[in-house]
Each structure stands twice: as structure tokens, then as C-alpha cells.
Design a protein around this motif. Structure first.
Motif, PDB file in Angstrom:
ATOM      1  N   ASP A 191       0.800  -1.220   0.000  1.00  0.00           N
ATOM      2  CA  ASP A 191       0.000   0.000   0.000  1.00  0.00           C
ATOM      3  C   ASP A 191       0.836   1.274   0.000  1.00  0.00           C
ATOM      4  OD1 ASP A 191       0.890  -0.689   2.516  1.00  0.00           O
ATOM      5  OD2 ASP A 191      -0.915  -0.054   3.551  1.00  0.00           O
ATOM      6  N   GLY A 192       2.130   1.191  -0.308  1.00  0.00           N
ATOM      7  CA  GLY A 192       2.938   2.402  -0.405  1.00  0.00           C
ATOM      8  C   GLY A 192       4.369   2.232   0.087  1.00  0.00           C
ATOM      9  N   TRP A 193       4.905   3.328   0.602  1.00  0.00           N
ATOM     10  CA  TRP A 193       6.299   3.398   1.043  1.00  0.00           C
ATOM     11  C   TRP A 193       6.355   3.691   2.539  1.00  0.00           C
ATOM     12  CZ3 TRP A 193       9.625   2.266  -2.790  1.00  0.00           C
ATOM     13  CH2 TRP A 193       9.222   2.489  -4.103  1.00  0.00           C
ATOM     14  N   LYS A 194       7.428   3.209   3.180  1.00  0.00           N
ATOM     15  CA  LYS A 194       7.599   3.492   4.596  1.00  0.00           C
ATOM     16  C   LYS A 194       9.080   3.672   4.906  1.00  0.00           C
ATOM     17  CE  LYS A 194       6.650   1.945   9.237  1.00  0.00           C
ATOM     18  NZ  LYS A 194       6.081   0.949  10.109  1.00  0.00           N
ATOM     19  N   LEU A 195       9.405   4.761   5.600  1.00  0.00           N
ATOM     20  CA  LEU A 195      10.748   4.989   6.110  1.00  0.00           C
ATOM     21  C   LEU A 195      10.801   4.355   7.488  1.00  0.00           C
ATOM     22  CD1 LEU A 195      13.520   6.420   5.851  1.00  0.00           C
ATOM     23  CD2 LEU A 195      12.471   8.391   6.959  1.00  0.00           C
ATOM     24  N   THR A 196      11.744   3.452   7.685  1.00  0.00           N
ATOM     25  CA  THR A 196      11.806   2.710   8.937  1.00  0.00           C
ATOM     26  C   THR A 196      13.261   2.420   9.312  1.00  0.00           C
ATOM     27  OG1 THR A 196      10.941   0.755  10.080  1.00  0.00           O
ATOM     28  CG2 THR A 196      11.609   0.449   7.793  1.00  0.00           C
TER      29      THR A 196
END
Length: 68
Positions: free
Chosen positions: A60-65
Motif C-alpha cells: 500500500d505504499g512506502w515506509k521509512l523505517t
């Protein structure tokens, strides 16, 4: 780093959860294709710098982690 890259990176950092390219596009006033290109470049930059952060692509998209 270009201004557009900084904006996209700031959005990823600030949101703190998965966000779609469409939403990033809306927040940064960029085309969706440009957002995808920038996020992919940022993803590569983080990997090359052996950074403690990473950008993950999810369904469902992008995540900075943080890396494990």
C-alpha cells in the motif's frame, strides 16, 4: 540532494507510517512518476550509505523505517 528529494524524504519521515505515492505526490505537488523515481533513488542512497534507516516498499505504499 535536490529540493524535491528533500520534500519527499521529509514527508516519509514525518508521516512515520506507510504512505502511497499518490499521497506523497499530493503533499509535494509532484507527479506520481516523479515521486516513484525519487523514492527509489532515496532507497538506493540509504542502502549505499549503510544507513540505519531504510525505505521499504509495501503493498500500500512506502515506509521509512529503522533497519533490524
Amino acid at each position: 540532494m535536490e529540493d524535491h528529494e528533500k520534500k519527499v524524504e521529509a514527508v516519509l519521515f514525518t508521516v512515520g507510517k506507510t504512505i502511497t505515492s499518490e499521497r506523497i505526490s499530493s503533499l509535494c505537488s509532484l507527479e506520481i512518476k516523479e515521486v516513484d523515481k525519487i523514492v527509489t533513488k532515496l532507497q538506493e542512497d540509504y542502502a549505499q550509505r549503510d544507513h540505519s534507516l531504510q525505505i521499504m516498499e509495501k503493498d500500500d505504499g512506502w515506509k521509512l523505517t529503522v533497519k533490524d
